[in-house]
Design a protein around this motif. Structure first.
Motif, PDB file in Angstrom:
ATOM      1  N   SER A  23       0.811  -1.219   0.000  1.00  0.00           N
ATOM      2  CA  SER A  23       0.000   0.000   0.000  1.00  0.00           C
ATOM      3  C   SER A  23       0.844   1.269   0.000  1.00  0.00           C
ATOM      4  N   HIS A  24       2.142   1.140   0.184  1.00  0.00           N
ATOM      5  CA  HIS A  24       3.000   2.318   0.293  1.00  0.00           C
ATOM      6  C   HIS A  24       3.051   3.074  -1.035  1.00  0.00           C
ATOM      7  N   ASN A  25       2.697   4.338  -0.995  1.00  0.00           N
ATOM      8  CA  ASN A  25       2.707   5.211  -2.181  1.00  0.00           C
ATOM      9  C   ASN A  25       1.787   4.709  -3.295  1.00  0.00           C
ATOM     10  N   THR A  26       0.728   4.011  -2.929  1.00  0.00           N
ATOM     11  CA  THR A  26      -0.223   3.514  -3.927  1.00  0.00           C
ATOM     12  C   THR A  26      -1.632   3.943  -3.549  1.00  0.00           C
ATOM     13  N   ASP A  27      -2.524   3.877  -4.531  1.00  0.00           N
ATOM     14  CA  ASP A  27      -3.927   4.209  -4.320  1.00  0.00           C
ATOM     15  C   ASP A  27      -4.791   2.973  -4.129  1.00  0.00           C
ATOM     16  N   MET A  28      -4.304   1.818  -4.591  1.00  0.00           N
ATOM     17  CA  MET A  28      -5.084   0.590  -4.536  1.00  0.00           C
ATOM     18  C   MET A  28      -4.138  -0.596  -4.684  1.00  0.00           C
ATOM     19  N   ILE A  29      -4.637  -1.777  -4.298  1.00  0.00           N
ATOM     20  CA  ILE A  29      -3.828  -2.998  -4.359  1.00  0.00           C
ATOM     21  C   ILE A  29      -4.600  -4.070  -5.113  1.00  0.00           C
ATOM     22  N   TYR A  30      -3.921  -4.695  -6.043  1.00  0.00           N
ATOM     23  CA  TYR A  30      -4.474  -5.819  -6.796  1.00  0.00           C
ATOM     24  C   TYR A  30      -3.819  -7.103  -6.311  1.00  0.00           C
ATOM     25  N   LEU A  31      -4.606  -8.179  -6.234  1.00  0.00           N
ATOM     26  CA  LEU A  31      -4.135  -9.476  -5.751  1.00  0.00           C
ATOM     27  C   LEU A  31      -4.164 -10.491  -6.887  1.00  0.00           C
ATOM     28  N   SER A  32      -3.025 -11.121  -7.137  1.00  0.00           N
ATOM     29  CA  SER A  32      -2.930 -12.169  -8.157  1.00  0.00           C
ATOM     30  C   SER A  32      -2.453 -13.451  -7.507  1.00  0.00           C
ATOM     31  N   VAL A  33      -3.212 -14.534  -7.704  1.00  0.00           N
ATOM     32  CA  VAL A  33      -2.933 -15.805  -7.040  1.00  0.00           C
ATOM     33  C   VAL A  33      -2.736 -16.895  -8.086  1.00  0.00           C
ATOM     34  N   CYS A  34      -1.553 -17.477  -8.096  1.00  0.00           N
ATOM     35  CA  CYS A  34      -1.277 -18.654  -8.928  1.00  0.00           C
ATOM     36  C   CYS A  34      -1.450 -19.897  -8.077  1.00  0.00           C
ATOM     37  N   SER A  35      -2.104 -20.904  -8.631  1.00  0.00           N
ATOM     38  CA  SER A  35      -2.389 -22.099  -7.836  1.00  0.00           C
ATOM     39  C   SER A  35      -1.126 -22.741  -7.282  1.00  0.00           C
ATOM     40  N   ASP A  36       0.015 -22.587  -7.981  1.00  0.00           N
ATOM     41  CA  ASP A  36       1.194 -23.325  -7.541  1.00  0.00           C
ATOM     42  C   ASP A  36       1.915 -22.700  -6.356  1.00  0.00           C
ATOM     43  N   VAL A  37       1.369 -21.614  -5.794  1.00  0.00           N
ATOM     44  CA  VAL A  37       1.880 -21.180  -4.500  1.00  0.00           C
ATOM     45  C   VAL A  37       1.564 -22.228  -3.441  1.00  0.00           C
ATOM     46  N   LEU A  38       0.539 -23.039  -3.705  1.00  0.00           N
ATOM     47  CA  LEU A  38       0.213 -24.172  -2.835  1.00  0.00           C
ATOM     48  C   LEU A  38       1.182 -25.323  -3.056  1.00  0.00           C
ATOM     49  N   ASP A  39       1.466 -26.042  -2.003  1.00  0.00           N
ATOM     50  CA  ASP A  39       2.198 -27.300  -2.141  1.00  0.00           C
ATOM     51  C   ASP A  39       1.385 -28.266  -2.991  1.00  0.00           C
ATOM     52  N   PHE A  40       2.059 -29.105  -3.764  1.00  0.00           N
ATOM     53  CA  PHE A  40       1.313 -30.015  -4.647  1.00  0.00           C
ATOM     54  C   PHE A  40       0.417 -30.989  -3.890  1.00  0.00           C
ATOM     55  N   ALA A  41       0.674 -31.169  -2.588  1.00  0.00           N
ATOM     56  CA  ALA A  41      -0.226 -32.005  -1.789  1.00  0.00           C
ATOM     57  C   ALA A  41      -1.616 -31.386  -1.688  1.00  0.00           C
ATOM     58  N   PHE A  42      -1.684 -30.069  -1.828  1.00  0.00           N
ATOM     59  CA  PHE A  42      -2.957 -29.355  -1.732  1.00  0.00           C
ATOM     60  C   PHE A  42      -3.451 -28.887  -3.105  1.00  0.00           C
ATOM     61  N   ASN A  43      -2.692 -29.199  -4.145  1.00  0.00           N
ATOM     62  CA  ASN A  43      -2.994 -28.644  -5.468  1.00  0.00           C
ATOM     63  C   ASN A  43      -2.662 -29.650  -6.573  1.00  0.00           C
ATOM     64  N   PRO A  44      -3.378 -30.775  -6.605  1.00  0.00           N
ATOM     65  CA  PRO A  44      -3.060 -31.790  -7.619  1.00  0.00           C
ATOM     66  C   PRO A  44      -3.348 -31.339  -9.038  1.00  0.00           C
ATOM     67  N   GLY A  45      -4.133 -30.289  -9.197  1.00  0.00           N
ATOM     68  CA  GLY A  45      -4.426 -29.776 -10.527  1.00  0.00           C
ATOM     69  C   GLY A  45      -3.557 -28.613 -10.926  1.00  0.00           C
ATOM     70  N   GLY A  46      -2.419 -28.459 -10.263  1.00  0.00           N
ATOM     71  CA  GLY A  46      -1.507 -27.370 -10.604  1.00  0.00           C
ATOM     72  C   GLY A  46      -0.148 -27.898 -10.981  1.00  0.00           C
TER      73      GLY A  46
END
Length: 314
Positions: free
Chosen positions: A227-250
Motif C-alpha cells: 500500500s506504500h505510495n499507492t492508491d489501490m492494491i491488486y491481488l494475483s494468485v497462482c495455484s502453484d503457490v500451494l504445495d502439490f499435496a494441496f494442489n493436484p491440478g496445478g
C-alpha cells in the motif's frame, strides 16, 4: 431463462447470469479468461479449461463459512457471472487486447472483480487496464511459487512466465509496492530474483511465511508494503503457490503453502482492502477428482468474506 451459463456449465457459485448492461445490483463481478498461451514445459497444458471446470465444481457450495464468525457471504454480497472473455486461440496479441478491453469495462463499474484463468499471462492486461482506466497508482500482492518475470519465452513477451516483467514496465504499477509472496523452488531461474531486485520489487519466500510466529501479522506487514505510495492494491494468485499435496491440478511444486496458509493470507489481505483479483493456472485434466477446481470456490469465498469485512470497516 436458462440456469446455465454455457451448455451444462452453471455460473460460478450460483451467481446471477449477467452481461455488461445487466449487473447494476451486483457487488462482485466474476469472469473467465479461458486462455493458454505458450506451454513452457512438458505436457502441463489445458488451463484454458479452468473457468469451465471451476464453475462446474462451484455448484456444490454455499456461501457459509462457520470458521469465519459464521459469515454467510451470500447474505452480504450479490454475485454476477459475466461469462468469458472471447479469446482467440493462437493469437496472443489480439487476445491480450481483448482481455484489456473487457477488463477496462469491468474496472469502470467500481465493483469487486474476480477473474478465473487461464494462464498467468492474463494478469498483465487486467492490471494494465486498471492503471489506464483509473489513472491511479497500483500496488500488487503476487502469491506464487515463481516470479513469472522473465523478459520473454522464446520471443513471446506475454507468456505465462513473463507477466511481471511487463508489469514492472507500467508507469501505473509501483514496483517498490509489488510484493512477490510465497516464492520457492528450483523451477525459478537464477536471473528471476535478480530481475525482481533490479525492478525494486520485494520478495517474501516460503520460508518467511513458514517461519513467521504469526501469519496474520505477516500478512499485515505485506499489505502495508503493497500500500506504500499507492492508491489501490491488486491481488494475483497462482495455484502453484500451494504445495502439490494441496494442489493436484496445478504445476508440480513442493514445499509450498498449505491450504490454511493460503486462505488466511487471502482473507487478511482482502479484509484490508483489495481492488480486485485473479486466480490462475489450474489444469483440470491433470486432476481426475478436480480438487484444485473445487478449492477455487473456497479461495473465492474467503476473498469475498474479506471484502465484506473491508466494506464494514470503511
Amino acid at each position: 431463462m436458462s440456469s446455465m451459463l454455457y451448455g451444462n456449465t452453471p455460473p460460478f457459485l450460483g451467481a446471477e447470469i449477467a452481461n455488461e448492461q445487466s449487473f447494476k445490483d451486483a457487488d462482485v463481478l466474476i469472469y473467465g479468461v479461458p486462455w493458454e498461451g505458450a506451454v513452457t514445459w512438458g505436457d502441463y497444458t489445458g488451463c484454458e479449461l479452468g473457468p469451465k471446470v471451476m464453475r462446474l465444481c462451484s455448484a456444490r457450495y454455499s456461501g457459509y463459512l462457520p470458521e469465519l464468525d459464521d459469515i454467510d457471504v451470500f447474505e452480504h454480497l450479490s454475485l454476477a457471472d459475466l461469462g468469458d472473455v472471447d479469446v482467440v486461440p493462437a493469437n496472443v496479441e489480439e487476445t491480450m487486447n481483448r482481455i484489456e478491453t473487457f477488463a477496462s469495462r469491468i474496472w469502470k463499474t467500481n465493483k469487486f472483480p474476480l477473474a478465473l484463468g487461464g494462464d498467468h499471462g492474463i494478469t498483465y492486461p487486467i492490471v494494465k487496464a486498471l492503471t489506464e482506466t483509473t489513472n491511479k497508482k497500483v500496488g500488487m500482492i503476487h502469491l506464487d511459487a515463481h516470479y513469472d518475470n522473465m523478459p520473454h519465452h522464446e520471443g513471446d513477451q506475454y507468456a505465462r512466465s513473463t507477466p511481471f516483467a511487463r508489469l514492472y514496465e507500467l508507469d501505473g504499477v509501483v514496483n517498490e509496492s509489488l510484493i512477490h509472496t510465497g516464492i520457492h523452488g528450483p523451477r525459478n531461474k537464477p536471473e528471476s530474483g535478480r530481475f525482481a531486485k533490479e525492478a525494486g520489487a520485494k520478495t517474501f519466500t516460503i520460508n518467511h511465511i513458514r517461519e513467521t510466529p504469526n501469519i496474520r501479522n505477516l500478512a499485515e506487514s505485506i499489505y502495508d508494503l503493497a500500500s506504500h505510495n499507492t492508491d489501490m492494491i491488486y491481488l494475483s494468485v497462482c495455484s502453484d503457490v500451494l504445495d502439490f499435496a494441496f494442489n493436484p491440478g496445478g504445476p508440480v511444486d513442493g514445499n509450498g503453502l498449505t491450504s490454511f496458509e493460503l486462505l488466511t493470507l487471502i482473507y487478511e489481505f482482502t479484509k484490508r482492502g483489495i481492488i480486485g483479483m485473479d486466480f490462475v493456472e489450474v489444469y483440470p485434466q491433470q486432476d481426475p477428482t478436480d480438487l484444485s477446481s473445487h478449492f477455487a470456490s473456497t479461495i473465492a469465498l474467503y476473498a469475498f468474506a474479506g471484502h465484506i469485512r473491508s466494506k464494514e470497516s470503511s
